[in-house]
Scaffold this active site. Structure first.
Site: not given
Length: 235
Positions: A56, A84, A98, A190
């Site tokens: 994103d 991540y 988010d 998310r």
């Protein structure tokens, strides 16, 4: 690697480029930047360039980009586990899960203890079912989910099986929870943030995200798109 020493044939035959995607850039923007540099460098009308897994715009970190014949290897790279790091902010939710959208609800966090927050990660390890965010590019009835979401239309999203191999809290600065997660293809961090908040009887949203690994590829070996242009066109 000395990109400036590679020939046109090297890139056409196939290279794997590791980019550290900047904040605010789309994955498509990174691919286009690399493609533009290669076409200009070698006076090419076209060259195949693609990425192995979207990030994103609000996320940073590792974007694996393949050129030429190596674009055929993209599905195999996408199937590998990913790592991540990021931040979950407790006490508030957003429609997109988010910072793409504004906070829509706030919740108390006074009841939470450090042990509760750390132990909550155990509910999300292993094979679990996860609902993707409505603000996502998944298609339903021929349209992207975010197309429905941006028009305020409600749509039923089916849960999908994913696997989370590791989920750890690296530091806690309430209401911010810093984490590291290793997961399978198809995992939405998310959604993990949103569901984590629900597990703790509060709200939560993802406020920072950085992809650090895809399989054996690491962001430690990646460069920015601007640095790539500099290497392709040395002074």
């Amino acid at each position: 690697m000395e990109w400036s020493t590679l020939s046109k044939e090297d890139f056409l035959n196939g290279q794997v480029l590791l980019f550290d995607k900047p904040l605010g850039w789309s994955s498509f923007h990174v691919v286009n930047s690399a493609k533009w540099a290669l076409r200009k460098k070698f006076d090419l009308k076209k060259i195949k360039v693609g990425h192995a897994g979207t990030l994103d715009p609000l996320a940073t970190g590792l974007l694996v980009v393949c050129t030429g014949k190596f674009t055929k290897s993209i599905p195999g790279i996408q199937d590998q586990r990913k790592e991540y790091t990021g931040t979950i902010t407790l006490g508030a939710t957003t429609p997109s899960y988010d910072l793409e959208t504004e906070v829509d609800q706030r919740f108390p966090t006074d009841h939470l203890t450090k042990d509760q927050i750390i132990h909550a990660t155990e509910s999300f390890t292993g094979r679990i079912y996860q609902k993707p965010p409505v603000f996502s590019a998944i298609k339903k009835d021929g349209k992207r989910l975010y197309e429905y979401a941006r028009k305020g239309k409600e749509v039923e999203v089916n849960a999908r099986e994913i696997e989370i191999y590791e989920f750890e809290i690296t530091s806690l600065e309430m209401p911010e929870v810093h984490f590291r997660v290793v997961c399978s293809k198809g995992t939405y961090i998310r959604s993990l943030a949103h569901d984590f908040g629900q597990k703790l009887n509060t709200g939560a949203h993802l406020s920072a995200l950085r992809r650090t690994k895809i399989g054996s590829f690491s962001v430690d070996n990646a460069i920015t798109p601007e640095a790539f242009k500099t290497l392709i066109f040395p002074q």
